[in-house]
Design a protein around this motif. Structure first.
Motif, PDB file in Angstrom:
ATOM      1  N   ASP A 415       0.849  -1.182   0.000  1.00 49.65           N
ATOM      2  CA  ASP A 415       0.000   0.000   0.000  1.00 49.65           C
ATOM      3  C   ASP A 415       0.894   1.246   0.000  1.00 49.65           C
ATOM      4  O   ASP A 415       1.768   1.380   0.870  1.00 49.65           O
ATOM      5  N   GLN A 417       0.380   4.108   1.071  1.00 47.42           N
ATOM      6  CA  GLN A 417       0.291   4.823   2.344  1.00 47.42           C
ATOM      7  C   GLN A 417       0.978   4.076   3.482  1.00 47.42           C
ATOM      8  O   GLN A 417       1.147   4.625   4.569  1.00 47.42           O
ATOM      9  N   ALA A 418       1.339   2.807   3.235  1.00 48.19           N
ATOM     10  CA  ALA A 418       2.024   2.000   4.250  1.00 48.19           C
ATOM     11  C   ALA A 418       3.323   1.477   3.664  1.00 48.19           C
ATOM     12  O   ALA A 418       3.578   0.269   3.647  1.00 48.19           O
ATOM     13  N   GLY A 452       1.591  -8.290   1.933  1.00 49.91           N
ATOM     14  CA  GLY A 452       1.019  -6.955   1.788  1.00 49.91           C
ATOM     15  C   GLY A 452       1.255  -6.105   3.011  1.00 49.91           C
ATOM     16  O   GLY A 452       1.634  -6.595   4.080  1.00 49.91           O
ATOM     17  N   THR A 453       1.038  -4.809   2.846  1.00 49.23           N
ATOM     18  CA  THR A 453       1.131  -3.858   3.961  1.00 49.23           C
ATOM     19  C   THR A 453      -0.152  -3.050   4.010  1.00 49.23           C
ATOM     20  O   THR A 453      -0.824  -2.858   2.991  1.00 49.23           O
ATOM     21  N   ALA A 454      -0.477  -2.566   5.196  1.00 44.07           N
ATOM     22  CA  ALA A 454      -1.677  -1.738   5.373  1.00 44.07           C
ATOM     23  C   ALA A 454      -1.541  -0.974   6.673  1.00 44.07           C
ATOM     24  O   ALA A 454      -0.771  -1.351   7.569  1.00 44.07           O
ATOM     25  N   ASP A 456      -3.243   0.464  10.176  1.00 47.59           N
ATOM     26  CA  ASP A 456      -4.310   0.205  11.133  1.00 47.59           C
ATOM     27  C   ASP A 456      -5.086   1.484  11.424  1.00 47.59           C
ATOM     28  O   ASP A 456      -4.665   2.583  11.052  1.00 47.59           O
ATOM     29  N   LEU A 461       1.280   0.104  11.407  1.00 48.93           N
ATOM     30  CA  LEU A 461       1.475  -0.508  10.083  1.00 48.93           C
ATOM     31  C   LEU A 461       1.568  -2.017  10.237  1.00 48.93           C
ATOM     32  O   LEU A 461       2.288  -2.515  11.117  1.00 48.93           O
TER      33      LEU A 461
END
Length: 856
Positions: A415, A417-418, A452-454, A456, A461
């Protein structure tokens, strides 16, 4: 004699007689005035008090009859007690004024005074209309000029209150003495110079001395010479501003040995606030000191063993790595046929196996050494900007060849944003490498691994590695992350993971201030989540990105924990998240803080603490002192189940120890500071949309049997032909719910995750949604929040949670996310019908209103 002279003498005598008469009259008038004045003074003296005062006169046998007693005078208090007036009583015989029983008693008392001939005192009791009064009576004989007793003055004073107070004081002293004698501590008093004024009987058990041996002696007389100065300084430092202190010292036992003592001192002040004396409670802590010494020695020995182990493993690693370099290098040359083709293709395959096995062994050696360094605290991180897109792509590229040979597909999605972190890029790459390697081992040919990354909700993260392997039939994530542990030694192919990779990954995450969690679903693989805190999230330039103000709340927390290691680490963790923390080692310290002026939002306390007050009892006292204080209790052992159950029944949240950082942060996210959100612990629901009543309370250790009684209830009436959306990721569970609904004549649309549920409800209308909570892609809570945020009437579709999470905090999270109902797994058909009927029977007027998010 001349007649005229006689007349003159007569007139002179008459004048003299008149003058004498007039003088005598004036003297009598003065005497009467004096008597009246004395009478008035006597009356004033008698009437100015609440005491009953009266004078009894012995009657004249000739005029009043033999043995008669006359009420000569009585004050207003006595007349009021008897219910007569002075005119009707004074000068009359007693039997004409008072009841016969009282006359008989007063006559007997009068006779005793006459027999004694001197003032007498005694106590008497009267009962009037069921009310008992106690009296102190004084009788004083009054004599005439000849010395005979003619009157008796009587004073009767009501001492009922004084008598009751005296009884209460004696009872209190008895209770206090019983309490002092029942405790194992020595309780006593010191004067301001340090001399013992009192000491309980426990001195014999503790020191071998009887209390009389200690009373009057200086407190420091039997103290160890090295401790005497500290005791004197502690006593001298007590003041009205600092009235309490705790000190540890040694006292000599009567047998000559030294006894370790811990004493609590408190200054006693008089009514003017000046120091008066000092209370002291002393307890024998010799056993604790011996244990501390043994623990210290054990810790020293463990540290020495750890250093020895570290040195041995480092030497062993060096000795192994040298030959491994040759093994891997030559095997790689043979595998690549660098010196020419190999005639037999089997040898090429053998070379590949030797090289891969050697590489795996080398990685294991590296992990062993890193684990040892981490345990010794020698693993230090570099602080730099980490580009997760670069880290993920590099790591996946390194494993692509191995994955190709295993027939496993790796799919990565970072992501934007992450993407960036502040951390050690080498260690972050090692974390991802370990998670991917572990996933590849247990993913069958044709399987898939997603990376993947995201971000919270609180700004943290998540780096996620999810595989679709077989998964374990049973799971213990705590054991999996222990070094070199396997969950199922007999069935490694079932999905059990072990070795040193995951424990090292966990330690590396802890060094970054984060956490590692593993989730396992039999038949559906495993998800590993490496979570970094909000303070680690950065932008491309490496600047820390602050989370939204609403999602990162700073709380004032009172942490109560008697274990210093857990307390120190917990305080550091909470402060690292931006909270303000005050620590206490026991309930007494916590109560002193709660009684003070320190602002507090949350009480975070262990269940069981010395000196005996458990967490639930502390919370009750804390709620009395601060009614709006939020509460979170920590339970570390199964023996605490009863107390934890009481705590949950009282509405307090309970978290298991050792608590996972992610779970603890999630619990704290429910609370709000008083100055920002008032005393509420969860966002208040919209008053126009009442939340459904919460399910029956459940124990912190599982549901109560009473909650299962609904299975025998008759089916609730439901409308026919409902359109129901079922969101459930486990195929067997989904099949069960769909079958139940289809057999009941309802139309069912089924999806496998929360994102698909949101997409389905966007496309078509449903009467009801049955939502699992734990699902991949998007869980049920997030999906419900997304549905509530839709700008359409579909946002008010009733949502019922289907979940195996049965703790009270899980139910609260479901309601806070916007769910209308709750059904626990295993699903009971009658309970499901009843909950569906209840949710569908709610007023539908809100369905046309604006969408209101009920997100946390």
């Amino acid at each position: 004699m001349d007649f005229g002279v006689i007349i003159a003498l007569t007139m002179a005598l008459l004048g003299l007689a008149v003058a004498l008469w007039r003088g005598q009259r004036r003297a009598m008038a003065v005497q009467r005035a004096a008597l009246a004045e004395r009478d008035a003074v006597l009356a004033a003296l008698m009437d100015q008090t609440d005491d009953r005062r009266f004078i009894l006169r012995l009657g004249d046998p000739r005029q009043d009859g033999p043995g008669s007693v006359i009420l000569h005078r009585a004050n207003a208090a006595a007349l009021a007690l008897w219910g007569v007036s002075a005119q009707a009583a004074e000068g009359r015989r007693l039997e004409a004024v008072l009841p016969p029983p009282l006359v008989a008693r007063m006559t007997a008392d009068l006779q005793s005074a006459l027999d004694a001939g001197v003032p007498t005192r005694f106590e008497d009791t009267t009962v009037n209309q069921g009310v008992t009064r106690r009296w102190e009576v004084w009788q004083t004989p009054m004599r005439d000029a000849a010395g005979a007793v003619t009157m008796v003055a009587v004073l009767a004073r009501d001492i009922t209150d004084r008598h009751d107070a005296s009884l209460a004081v004696r009872a209190g002293e008895q209770r206090f003495r019983a309490l002092v004698d029942s405790v194992t501590d020595m309780v006593g008093r010191l004067d301001l110079t340090g001399a013992r004024l009192a000491c309980s009987e426990r001195a014999g058990d503790c020191l071998g001395w009887i209390p009389t041996d200690l009373i009057g002696q200086p407190w420091t007389e039997r103290a160890h010479p090295d401790d005497a100065a500290a005791l004197t300084a502690t006593l001298a430092a007590l003041s009205p501003r600092a009235p309490a202190a705790t000190v540890t010292y040694r006292l000599r036992h009567s047998e000559g040995r030294w006894v370790w003592i811990e004493a609590d001192l408190r200054l006693v002040l008089d009514d003017w606030g000046a120091p008066k004396e000092c209370l002291i409670v002393e307890r024998d802590i010799t056993a604790r000191k011996v244990l501390e010494a043994e623990l210290f020695d054990a810790r020293q020995a463990a540290d020495a063993a750890s250093r020895s182990k570290s040195a041995f493993l480092a030497s062993l690693s060096h000795e192994l790595r040298t030959p491994m370099n040759a093994v891997i290098g030559f095997a790689d040359l043979i595998a690549r046929e660098s010196e020419g083709p190999i005639a037999n293709p089997f040898y090429r395959e053998f070379a590949h196996n030797i090289r891969d096995s050697g590489q795996h062994l080398l990685e294991l050696i590296n992990e062993i050494l890193d684990n040892v360094r981490a345990e010794a605290g020698e693993l230090v991180l570099d602080d730099e900007t980490v580009d997760l897109d670069r880290v993920v792509s590099t790591t996946v590229r390194l494993l692509t060849q191995r994955a190709g040979r295993a027939g496993v597909q790796i799919v990565a999605a970072v992501d934007p944003q992450a993407r960036y972190l502040r951390g050690d890029e080498k260690r972050v790459r090692q974390i991802l490498m370990n998670l991917l390697s572990s996933a590849m081992k247990f993913t069958p040919t044709g399987g898939r691994i997603d990376v993947g990354t995201a971000l919270d909700a609180d700004g943290g993260l998540r780096l996620t590695v999810r595989d679709n392997g077989t998964g374990a039939q049973e799971w213990d994530s705590g054991r999996v992350v222990q070094a070199f542990a396997r969950y199922d030694e007999d069935a490694p192919a079932s999905g059990a993971r072990g070795g040193s990779g995951l424990p090292l990954t966990r330690r590396l995450m802890e060094l970054h201030g984060g956490s590692l969690t593993l989730a396992n679903a039999p038949g559906h693989g495993t998800e590993a989540v490496a979570r970094f805190g909000p303070e680690r999230v950065a932008d491309e330039a490496g600047r820390t990105v602050a989370p939204p103000p609403s999602s990162r709340v700073s709380l004032s927390i009172l942490m109560v924990e008697d274990d210093p290691t857990i307390r120190d680490s917990g305080v550091a963790l909470l402060r690292g998240w931006g909270h303000r923390v005050v620590a206490a080692s026991n309930a007494n310290e916590a109560l002193m803080i709660l009684r003070g002026a320190t602002p507090l939002d949350v009480l975070f306390s262990d269940i069981v603490m010395p000196p005996g007050m458990n967490g639930a009892e502390l919370v009750r006292e804390a709620r009395r002192l601060r009614p709006t204080l939020a509460v979170l209790l920590a339970s570390g052992f199964a023996a605490h189940a009863v107390i934890a159950d009481d705590a949950t029944q009282a509405g307090y949240e309970v978290i298991a120890k050792p608590y996972d950082p992610a779970e603890l942060q999630g619990r704290l996210a429910h609370f709000r500071p008083l100055d920002a959100a008032g005393p509420s612990r969860l966002p208040a629901p919209n008053p126009a949309i009442p939340l459904p009543p919460a399910p029956p309370p459940r124990s912190a250790f599982g549901p109560r049997p009473a909650t299962l009684a609904a299975s025998n209830a008759p089916d609730a009436p439901l409308p026919d032909g409902l359109r129901v959306l079922v969101a459930e990721d486990v195929a067997m569970n989904r099949l069960l719910v769909v079958t139940l609904l289809t057999q009941a004549g309802h139309q069912v649309v089924e999806v496998e995750d929360g994102a698909a549920a949101v997409a389905a409800i966007r496309q078509q209308g449903f009467d009801l949604v049955l939502m699992d909570v734990n699902m991949p892609v998007m869980d049920g809570l997030a999906a419900t929040q997304a549905i509530r945020g839709l700008d359409s009437p579909a946002s008010w579709t009733p949502v019922i949670a289907l979940t195996a999470n049965t703790f009270p905090e899980d139910v609260a999270r479901c309601h806070a996310a916007g769910m209308d109902g709750y059904v626990a797994k295993p699903i009971d058909r009658a309970v499901l019908w009843a909950e569906m009927a209840r949710c569908l029977s709610r007023p539908a007027a809100h369905s046309n209103g604006p969408a209101i998010s009920r997100a946390l």
